[in-house]
Design an enzyme around this catalytic site. Structure first.
Site, mmCIF file in Angstrom:
data_model
loop_
_atom_site.group_PDB
_atom_site.id
_atom_site.type_symbol
_atom_site.label_atom_id
_atom_site.label_comp_id
_atom_site.label_asym_id
_atom_site.label_seq_id
_atom_site.Cartn_x
_atom_site.Cartn_y
_atom_site.Cartn_z
ATOM 1 N N ARG A 128 0.972 -1.270 -0.003
ATOM 2 C CA ARG A 128 0.078 -0.060 0.013
ATOM 3 C C ARG A 128 0.917 1.126 0.035
ATOM 4 N NH1 ARG A 128 -4.798 -2.282 1.961
ATOM 5 N NH2 ARG A 128 -6.031 -0.738 0.670
ATOM 6 N N GLN A 133 -0.401 2.853 -6.064
ATOM 7 C CA GLN A 133 -1.730 3.287 -5.856
ATOM 8 C C GLN A 133 -2.542 3.119 -7.214
ATOM 9 O OE1 GLN A 133 -1.869 7.281 -4.424
ATOM 10 N NE2 GLN A 133 -2.492 6.606 -2.425
ATOM 11 N N ASP A 136 -3.891 -0.658 -7.031
ATOM 12 C CA ASP A 136 -4.554 -1.090 -5.797
ATOM 13 C C ASP A 136 -5.839 -1.412 -5.822
ATOM 14 O OD1 ASP A 136 -5.117 -1.430 -3.197
ATOM 15 O OD2 ASP A 136 -4.145 0.189 -2.519
ATOM 16 N N SER A 139 -8.001 -1.307 -2.778
ATOM 17 C CA SER A 139 -8.485 0.075 -2.391
ATOM 18 C C SER A 139 -9.642 0.167 -3.334
ATOM 19 C CB SER A 139 -7.560 1.086 -2.661
ATOM 20 O OG SER A 139 -6.765 1.236 -1.557
ATOM 21 N N TYR A 233 -1.305 0.431 8.679
ATOM 22 C CA TYR A 233 -2.296 -0.355 9.161
ATOM 23 C C TYR A 233 -2.231 -0.478 10.639
ATOM 24 C CZ TYR A 233 -2.828 -2.475 4.558
ATOM 25 O OH TYR A 233 -3.086 -2.939 3.149
HETATM 26 P P1 NAD Z 1 -8.169 -2.410 6.504
HETATM 27 O O1 NAD Z 1 -9.273 -2.888 5.404
HETATM 28 O O2 NAD Z 1 -7.263 -3.404 6.716
HETATM 29 O O3 NAD Z 1 -8.585 -1.920 7.864
HETATM 30 C C1 NAD Z 1 -9.825 -1.069 7.927
HETATM 31 C C2 NAD Z 1 -9.707 -0.141 9.112
HETATM 32 O O4 NAD Z 1 -10.159 -0.757 10.313
HETATM 33 C C3 NAD Z 1 -8.391 0.458 9.278
HETATM 34 O O5 NAD Z 1 -8.396 1.839 8.912
HETATM 35 C C4 NAD Z 1 -7.923 0.077 10.542
HETATM 36 O O6 NAD Z 1 -7.166 1.000 11.307
HETATM 37 C C5 NAD Z 1 -9.245 -0.165 11.378
HETATM 38 N N1 NAD Z 1 -9.272 -1.123 12.404
HETATM 39 C C6 NAD Z 1 -8.514 -2.072 12.628
HETATM 40 N N2 NAD Z 1 -8.742 -2.621 14.110
HETATM 41 C C7 NAD Z 1 -9.988 -1.727 14.682
HETATM 42 C C8 NAD Z 1 -10.561 -1.605 15.832
HETATM 43 N N3 NAD Z 1 -10.474 -2.439 16.659
HETATM 44 N N4 NAD Z 1 -11.508 -0.879 15.818
HETATM 45 C C9 NAD Z 1 -11.547 0.306 14.935
HETATM 46 N N5 NAD Z 1 -10.954 0.156 13.638
HETATM 47 C C10 NAD Z 1 -10.068 -0.733 13.558
HETATM 48 O O7 NAD Z 1 -7.556 -1.284 5.883
HETATM 49 P P2 NAD Z 1 -7.592 -0.481 4.378
HETATM 50 O O8 NAD Z 1 -8.684 0.201 4.223
HETATM 51 O O9 NAD Z 1 -7.445 -1.557 3.467
HETATM 52 O O10 NAD Z 1 -6.256 0.509 4.597
HETATM 53 C C11 NAD Z 1 -5.601 0.889 5.921
HETATM 54 C C12 NAD Z 1 -4.776 2.030 5.574
HETATM 55 O O11 NAD Z 1 -3.914 1.596 4.742
HETATM 56 C C13 NAD Z 1 -5.620 3.188 4.958
HETATM 57 O O12 NAD Z 1 -6.222 4.161 5.672
HETATM 58 C C14 NAD Z 1 -4.075 3.969 4.424
HETATM 59 O O13 NAD Z 1 -3.669 4.526 5.606
HETATM 60 C C15 NAD Z 1 -3.242 2.790 3.966
HETATM 61 N N6 NAD Z 1 -3.549 2.729 2.514
HETATM 62 C C16 NAD Z 1 -2.421 3.292 1.941
HETATM 63 C C17 NAD Z 1 -2.695 3.002 0.395
HETATM 64 C C18 NAD Z 1 -1.503 3.716 -0.378
HETATM 65 O O14 NAD Z 1 -0.697 4.791 0.064
HETATM 66 N N7 NAD Z 1 -1.657 3.112 -1.726
HETATM 67 C C19 NAD Z 1 -3.657 2.470 -0.234
HETATM 68 C C20 NAD Z 1 -4.511 1.939 0.637
HETATM 69 C C21 NAD Z 1 -4.581 2.133 1.982
#
Ligand code: NAD
Length: 393
Positions: A128, A133, A136, A139, A233
């Site tokens: 990520r 991106q 991805d 996402s 994460y």
């Molecule tokens: P994910 O589907 O793994 O998790 C979803 C959300 O659940 C996360 O924000 C996590 O912090 C939250 N979570 C976990 N345990 C929890 C709890 N007990 N209570 C409340 N919330 C909880 O995550 P995702 O949406 O695939 O992506 C997470 C992060 O990865 C993004 O927000 C971002 O920072 C990063 N990301 C970066 C890129 C990039 O730069 N290309 C792309 C996608 C995501």
């Protein structure tokens, strides 16, 4: 003559009953045709996403009735779901595949891909990073799921989302709580706000506070310690942390009409955020949409693939939500997969540079080996089996 002229990209029709997406859409296929690739799709592959065989033909894509011909003649095979075991048996050694391989549940397929000398890429293992991106697919599909989850909840809720001032009196806005403010959660917040709901959200990663607020939602302060893990994460939390979290979330869960849960930790079971006891505190007619249903669920009552009613509260565990928006889901997936393909085929030649983080992380099998550490971990294969990375350099 283009260097790609020799390369044939085959697109499979998806076979899982609930899967409506297709890995390549005509709009994106045309770009590959212009680059000089030959493209062939299995007949009917795009129909459930509203792309007819003729829509492919008019952009120069061949349509093939026999799946075995697509599998047996393509140099690159694109699909959304992993190829089936019987499909792998038809692939030639050296062929490249791109799909969501889902190593946690597809050990047999991955072992067969390695045994057949197939080079397979899994879009669910992509790093990520900002460079990745455009590829991805996790996402892009999560974003669709976050949007649709809110519409599903609105559809089930016996209330308006916006505040309405009518001749018969004022209707207060619906209240929506979003748990987990990653890609899906942020899209859910934005969608619920656009529909006029009052939204609050919580995530264990405090860095998302500003994003939540900028979308017009309130960030819940639960006064728990921060839980930022590696790569942006969340870390896996202790049971003690989760107990305190559930305790502090209880009154918010009870006060909202809709709860959209999206919390997950990569490679782990989803954390339990709403217990059966908390569910009892919710008003009749309230709706929970649990986007973590496939990885264990954030709600105790969630049943994957089903909608259940518990004491008047609806718990929606629908799985593969992006597939319910197959047209845009396919369009975005096709762009993501094609961007990865273009990285792999720079200057017309397949170049697997395992020093490149993107290639290293999402290549699962190559030259007879399972090359991905993460895939091996979740499949329980020992590290000793794979020496490919050093050999390939
Ligand atoms: P994910 O589907 O793994 O998790 C979803 C959300 O659940 C996360 O924000 C996590 O912090 C939250 N979570 C976990 N345990 C929890 C709890 N007990 N209570 C409340 N919330 C909880 O995550 P995702 O949406 O695939 O992506 C997470 C992060 O990865 C993004 O927000 C971002 O920072 C990063 N990301 C970066 C890129 C990039 O730069 N290309 C792309 C996608 C995501």
């Amino acid at each position: 003559m283009s260097a790609f002229q020799q390369m044939k990209i085959g697109v499979l029709a998806e076979t899982q009953p609930e899967e409506r997406r297709v890995a390549l859409v005509p709009d994106v296929a045309v770009k590959l045709v212009k680059l000089g690739f030959q493209v062939v799709v299995e007949a009917g592959a795009g129909v459930r996403a509203e792309f007819t065989d003729d829509a492919y033909r008019v952009v120069g894509v061949a349509v093939e009735d026999d799946r075995r011909v697509v599998l047996g003649t393509a140099d690159v095979v694109l699909s959304v779901q992993p190829p089936r075991l019987e499909d792998v048996a038809q692939l030639r050694a050296g062929v490249l595949t791109i799909s969501f391989l889902q190593p946690a549940t597809q050990a047999a397929v991955i072992e067969a891909l390695a045994a057949h000398g197939v080079t397979s890429f899994s879009l669910d293992l992509l790093p990520r990073t900002s460079r990745a991106q455009s590829m991805d697919a996790l996402s892009s599909q999560s974003s669709l799921a976050g949007y649709k989850a809110v519409l599903m909840a609105a559809n089930r809720l016996g209330k308006f989302f916006p505040m309405l001032m009518t001749a018969a009196g004022t209707i207060p806005p619906a209240r929506v709580l979003v748990l987990g403010a990653g890609v899906a959660g942020l899209q859910a917040i934005a969608t619920a706000r656009r529909l006029g709901a009052v939204v609050e959200a919580y995530d264990v990663r405090p860095t998302v506070q500003e994003e939540v607020k900028s979308l017009g939602a309130r960030f819940l302060e639960l006064t728990l310690e921060t839980q930022e893990g590696e790569g942006g994460y969340a870390r896996e939390q202790s049971e003690e942390f989760l107990n305190r979290q559930r305790e502090r979330l209880s009154e918010h869960v009870a006060a909202n009409d809709v709860v959209i849960t999206t919390a997950s930790i990569p490679g782990r079971k989803a954390p339990l955020l709403i217990t059966a006891f908390m569910l009892k505190g919710m008003r009749r007619g309230s709706v929970i949409v649990d986007l973590a249903a496939e990885s264990g669920g954030n709600c105790a009552a969630t049943l994957p693939g089903r909608v259940v009613e518990v004491d008047g509260v609806w718990v929606d565990g629908t799985t593969n939500i992006p597939s319910t928006m197959a047209l845009h889901a396919s369009q975005l997936y096709a762009r993501n997969a094609t961007n990865l393909l273009q990285l792999l085929f720079s200057n017309g030649e397949l170049k697997l540079d395992f020093a490149d983080e993107i290639i290293r992380d999402c290549c699962v099998t190559h030259a007879g080996q399972i090359t991905s550490e993460r895939a091996r971990q979740v499949m329980g294969v020992t590290a000793a089996n794979a020496a490919i990375r050093s050999e390939a350099r």
